[in-house]
Design a protein around this motif. Structure first.
Motif, PDB file in Angstrom:
ATOM      1  N   LEU A  66       1.277 -12.749  -7.465  1.00 40.41           N
ATOM      2  CA  LEU A  66       1.398 -11.724  -6.428  1.00 40.41           C
ATOM      3  C   LEU A  66       1.651 -12.333  -5.054  1.00 40.41           C
ATOM      4  CD1 LEU A  66      -1.476  -9.234  -7.356  1.00 40.41           C
ATOM      5  CD2 LEU A  66       0.961  -8.712  -7.301  1.00 40.41           C
ATOM      6  N   THR A 274      -6.168  -7.985  -8.068  1.00 40.32           N
ATOM      7  CA  THR A 274      -4.878  -8.062  -8.759  1.00 40.32           C
ATOM      8  C   THR A 274      -4.644  -6.883  -9.697  1.00 40.32           C
ATOM      9  OG1 THR A 274      -5.800  -9.384 -10.576  1.00 40.32           O
ATOM     10  CG2 THR A 274      -4.924 -10.578  -8.667  1.00 40.32           C
ATOM     11  N   ASN A 275      -5.700  -6.128 -10.031  1.00 42.29           N
ATOM     12  CA  ASN A 275      -5.515  -4.970 -10.921  1.00 42.29           C
ATOM     13  C   ASN A 275      -6.332  -3.762 -10.469  1.00 42.29           C
ATOM     14  OD1 ASN A 275      -8.137  -5.672 -11.589  1.00 42.29           O
ATOM     15  ND2 ASN A 275      -7.669  -6.317 -13.683  1.00 42.29           N
ATOM     16  N   TRP A 277      -7.405  -0.334  -9.447  1.00 44.23           N
ATOM     17  CA  TRP A 277      -6.717   0.921  -9.768  1.00 44.23           C
ATOM     18  C   TRP A 277      -6.323   1.703  -8.526  1.00 44.23           C
ATOM     19  CZ3 TRP A 277      -8.946   5.398  -7.988  1.00 44.23           C
ATOM     20  CH2 TRP A 277     -10.298   5.336  -7.610  1.00 44.23           C
ATOM     21  N   THR A 280      -1.776   0.062  -4.772  1.00 42.51           N
ATOM     22  CA  THR A 280      -0.431  -0.041  -5.312  1.00 42.51           C
ATOM     23  C   THR A 280      -0.103  -1.519  -5.498  1.00 42.51           C
ATOM     24  OG1 THR A 280       0.616  -0.173  -3.141  1.00 42.51           O
ATOM     25  CG2 THR A 280       0.231   2.037  -4.040  1.00 42.51           C
ATOM     26  N   ARG A 281       1.031  -1.817  -6.164  1.00 42.61           N
ATOM     27  CA  ARG A 281       1.395  -3.223  -6.370  1.00 42.61           C
ATOM     28  C   ARG A 281       1.595  -3.926  -5.034  1.00 42.61           C
ATOM     29  NH1 ARG A 281       2.854  -6.816 -10.063  1.00 42.61           N
ATOM     30  NH2 ARG A 281       4.368  -8.431  -9.511  1.00 42.61           N
ATOM     31  N   ARG A 284      -1.763  -4.616  -3.553  1.00 40.50           N
ATOM     32  CA  ARG A 284      -2.449  -5.723  -4.239  1.00 40.50           C
ATOM     33  C   ARG A 284      -1.959  -7.058  -3.700  1.00 40.50           C
ATOM     34  NH1 ARG A 284      -1.792  -3.357 -10.422  1.00 40.50           N
ATOM     35  NH2 ARG A 284      -3.163  -1.530 -10.132  1.00 40.50           N
ATOM     36  N   SER A 285      -0.657  -7.149  -3.453  1.00 47.18           N
ATOM     37  CA  SER A 285      -0.101  -8.381  -2.883  1.00 47.18           C
ATOM     38  C   SER A 285      -0.699  -8.651  -1.510  1.00 47.18           C
ATOM     39  CB  SER A 285       1.420  -8.264  -2.778  1.00 47.18           C
ATOM     40  OG  SER A 285       1.969  -9.412  -2.170  1.00 47.18           O
TER      41      SER A 285
END
Length: 549
Positions: A66, A274-275, A277, A280-281, A284-285
């Motif tokens: 990420l 990293t996961n 819920w 968003t992606r 997370r980054s």
């Protein structure tokens, strides 16, 4: 354009590369191919790229994919993501820590509600119920930390909370010492996952300064637990049933609250940024990149023996452990405090309500302590030192005030609770000065094992022959606090000296050439450099690491 199935295969097998002479700690591995032709091509590639060698994903941090190839994080976006993390995990952490401490201290509350008389406990047996909790905690602490590394953190803690709830409610069915011994042992076994898990979660989601505050926030819930437990105990005293005594109602009520917490945790508490819920992606980054200043990464699911050995040989590991052990010998007051206050001449109802004041003191002192440590750079040791001074005064006064001065004695006991701030700061401090996931879980296990040793030894100070003044226990408590004050300054001196030593070293570029090969947005393979912060290096391997003080 690659097909969807091919893209999935490539993403699932992204690889890391480094120069052969660039990293002596990461093992060299041959580049694997599916045919002899592929092997020849790979050999040519290695030669052309100045001996880049593949490194398995097990060697690096789970956040590397990420974070790789990303620019600097916009401060406003980082703040927005941090606030989102706070909203979703901090309330759950605070609630659980409140629940677990309230559950842990039900034994002390039950002493006033009649558990000793109902189950025919002697003074020695009552002390053993406090000790077995921490002996079990000690026995299962390292296995718990290994499980926290191997399994999803949130789910593993949820499972332990569920078992904890069942064991707590089962106290109500116990009729003798043997039954209480078993359920207390189970509580200690499960407790080993909570503080260790929270230390890992705090380091995964927050920067160093934020960790100091957040650890303080969830730890001060111990004070909240004492207040709420006092009111629950007060209410239980007024429940009049023929077959159920007040202490049994206390166990059932707290057991139900814990069961509800375990279910909530299972569905809503994240395992990692990293996961998570609720992110968003892109978020997370941002969540993992904002932790770059920690130089500790997020987590690594592979146990590394060399990191465990490094933790065992690191002097600061054992200094923190010694501090933890000595600081928690006085923690035996948790189960003795209400008995002591009652001995001053207060009634059971008065003693129960006065227990709420202990909670208020703990909340105020921890909150002010962590705020000061976060606001003043490199002040953890000094703040912890200052907050131990009231403890010394309290231990002195409770020994020498006239026994008839029950108000003065009561205030002396309250003063002895101020120093909790030192232990809270040590928890966040240890996480901030330890890098490498296996090393971190090892040092956590050692420190919390020492915590158990201190808590296990403490109850045996309180012998019937020392009552009512308990001079010997209070002298031991005062000596332990003085030793803790000295240890904080020693740890600070050693870490400061190491920082100065590293400042005088030449720039270390050992870990500058590690790359990830992944599928780019255009569907083509790309090689992106991975920052050393996400290589799962230890604080000793990474010479750019600086210890916070």
């Amino acid at each position: 354009m690659l097909s969807r199935s091919r893209r999935s295969q490539l993403i699932a097998s992204w690889r890391f590369w480094r120069r052969a002479d660039s990293n002596p700690y990461l093992p060299l591995r041959p580049i694997m191919g599916t045919s002899s032709e592929t092997s020849v091509e790979n050999e040519k590639h290695v030669a052309e790229k100045n001996a880049f060698v593949a490194v398995t994903t097990k060697e690096v941090d789970t956040a590397a994919e990420l974070a790789a190839g990303k620019g600097e994080v916009d401060p406003e976006e980082a703040l927005r993501v941090r606030k989102k993390i706070d909203r979703h995990i901090l309330p759950l952490m605070c609630i659980l820590y409140w629940i677990q401490f309230m559950d842990k201290t039900t034994l002390g509350s039950s002493a006033i509600l009649g558990i000793r008389e109902s189950t025919h406990l002697s003074t020695n047996q009552y002390n053993w119920l406090g000790t077995i909790f921490y002996l079990s905690y000690l026995l299962f602490e390292f296995p718990q930390n290994l499980c926290l590394q191997r399994f999803p953190v949130g789910k593993w803690m949820s499972f332990n909370i569920f078992v904890w709830a069942v064991a707590l409610a089962s106290h109500a069915a116990c009729k003798n010492f043997a039954g209480l011994f078993v359920v207390r042992l189970i509580l200690g076994m499960c407790e080993g996952s909570i503080t260790a898990g929270f230390m890992i979660v705090s380091s995964m989601f927050y920067t160093r300064t934020e960790q100091t505050l957040r650890v303080g926030y969830w730890f001060l819930m111990n004070g909240t637990a004492q207040i709420i437990s006092g009111f629950i105990s007060f209410g239980a005293l007024h429940i009049k049933t023929e077959s159920f005594e007040p202490w049994q109602w206390l166990m059932i009520i707290t057991g139900i609250l814990t069961l509800i917490t375990s279910i909530t945790f299972w569905f809503f508490f994240p395992d990692s940024p990293t996961n998570a819920w609720f992110l968003t992606r892109a978020e997370r980054s941002i969540a993992v990149r904002r932790l770059k200043e920690n130089q500790t990464g997020v987590e690594n699911k592979t146990f590394k023996k060399e990191q465990m050995i490094e933790a065992l040989l690191d002097p600061k590991t054992w200094l923190f452990a010694l501090f933890s052990a000595l600081d928690n010998v006085p923690n035996s007051l948790t189960n003795q405090r209400q008995i002591i206050v009652s001995s001053f001449g207060f009634s059971p109802l008065q003693t129960t309500l006065l227990g709420c004041v202990d909670g208020v003191i703990e909340i105020v002192t921890i909150w002010t302590g962590v705020r000061l440590a976060a606001r003043i750079p490199n002040s953890r040791a000094y703040v912890g030192f200052i907050y131990f001074l009231p403890n010394i005064l309290g231990a002195f006064l409770v020994n020498f005030l006239p026994w008839s001065n029950k108000v003065g004695l009561l205030f002396s006991v309250w003063l002895s609770g101020v120093g909790t701030t030192g232990f809270v700061l040590s928890l966040s401090w240890l996480s901030s000065v330890t890098a490498g996931h296996t090393k971190r879980i090892t040092t956590n296990a050692i420190m919390l094992s020492a915590y158990c040793i201190g808590n296990s030894a403490g109850p045996f100070m309180w012998q019937a022959k020392y009552k009512p003044r308990n001079h010997v226990p209070w002298i031991i408590i005062g000596v332990c606090y003085l030793a803790c004050m000295a240890l904080l300054l020693i740890i600070r001196y050693l870490l400061s000296s190491e920082n100065k030593r590293r400042d005088n070293e030449p720039i270390d570029d050992t870990y500058e050439d590690v790359y990830i090969e992944r599928v780019g947005e255009n569907g083509e393979m790309e090689k992106v450099k991975v920052d050393k912060e996400f290589l799962d290096l230890t604080d000793i391997q990474n010479r750019d690491f600086r210890y916070v003080l």
